[in-house]
Design an enzyme around this catalytic site. Sequence first.
Site, PDB file in Angstrom:
ATOM      1  N   TYR A   1       0.850  -1.195   0.000  1.00  0.00           N
ATOM      2  CA  TYR A   1       0.000   0.000   0.000  1.00  0.00           C
ATOM      3  C   TYR A   1       0.880   1.237   0.000  1.00  0.00           C
ATOM      4  CZ  TYR A   1      -3.630  -3.312   1.225  1.00  0.00           C
ATOM      5  OH  TYR A   1      -4.493  -4.371   1.212  1.00  0.00           O
ATOM      6  N   PRO A   2       0.398   2.346  -0.574  1.00  0.00           N
ATOM      7  CA  PRO A   2       1.211   3.571  -0.639  1.00  0.00           C
ATOM      8  C   PRO A   2       1.171   4.375   0.662  1.00  0.00           C
ATOM      9  CG  PRO A   2      -0.866   3.938  -1.748  1.00  0.00           C
ATOM     10  CD  PRO A   2      -0.855   2.487  -1.315  1.00  0.00           C
ATOM     11  N   CYS A   3       1.586   3.750   1.734  1.00  0.00           N
ATOM     12  CA  CYS A   3       1.559   4.391   3.062  1.00  0.00           C
ATOM     13  C   CYS A   3       2.457   5.624   3.123  1.00  0.00           C
ATOM     14  CB  CYS A   3       1.976   3.389   4.134  1.00  0.00           C
ATOM     15  SG  CYS A   3       0.874   1.976   4.227  1.00  0.00           S
ATOM     16  N   HIS A   4       3.431   5.704   2.227  1.00  0.00           N
ATOM     17  CA  HIS A   4       4.321   6.866   2.211  1.00  0.00           C
ATOM     18  C   HIS A   4       3.573   8.146   1.865  1.00  0.00           C
ATOM     19  CE1 HIS A   4       4.204   5.507  -1.967  1.00  0.00           C
ATOM     20  NE2 HIS A   4       4.500   6.762  -2.316  1.00  0.00           N
ATOM     21  N   ARG A   5       2.365   8.025   1.349  1.00  0.00           N
ATOM     22  CA  ARG A   5       1.567   9.203   0.982  1.00  0.00           C
ATOM     23  C   ARG A   5       0.765   9.767   2.142  1.00  0.00           C
ATOM     24  NH1 ARG A   5      -0.453   6.261  -4.426  1.00  0.00           N
ATOM     25  NH2 ARG A   5       1.526   6.336  -5.552  1.00  0.00           N
TER      26      ARG A   5
END
Length: 103
Positions: free
Chosen positions: A58-62
């Site tokens: 998942y793009p948790c860095h966003r």
Amino acid sequence: MKTKILQEDLIYEILSAVEEIPEGKVATYGQIARLTGREKNARLVGKVLSMAQYYGSYPCHRVVNHAGRLAPGWAEQRFLLEAEGVAVKDNNSVDLKKYQWNC
């Protein structure tokens, strides 16, 4: 057993909201909490994201805090955001007026 299922449903609900954040944009923990109907549970969102690798990619860095600050101790977050065209300031924050996802 039922409690565990509810917890996993909640985890996937939060991760599904995170998955919707477009490349080159960020959302706040509070924003994700509101999207999932848990307005006052921004810390819960942070906790779920800290375990996200166990549930898939998942793009948790966003996801950043309410002031646009990156997660402490996660140097890779800056690299990932910059690779998507999000400028990160010297104080490890992003300009929410410019990069926040309008959902």
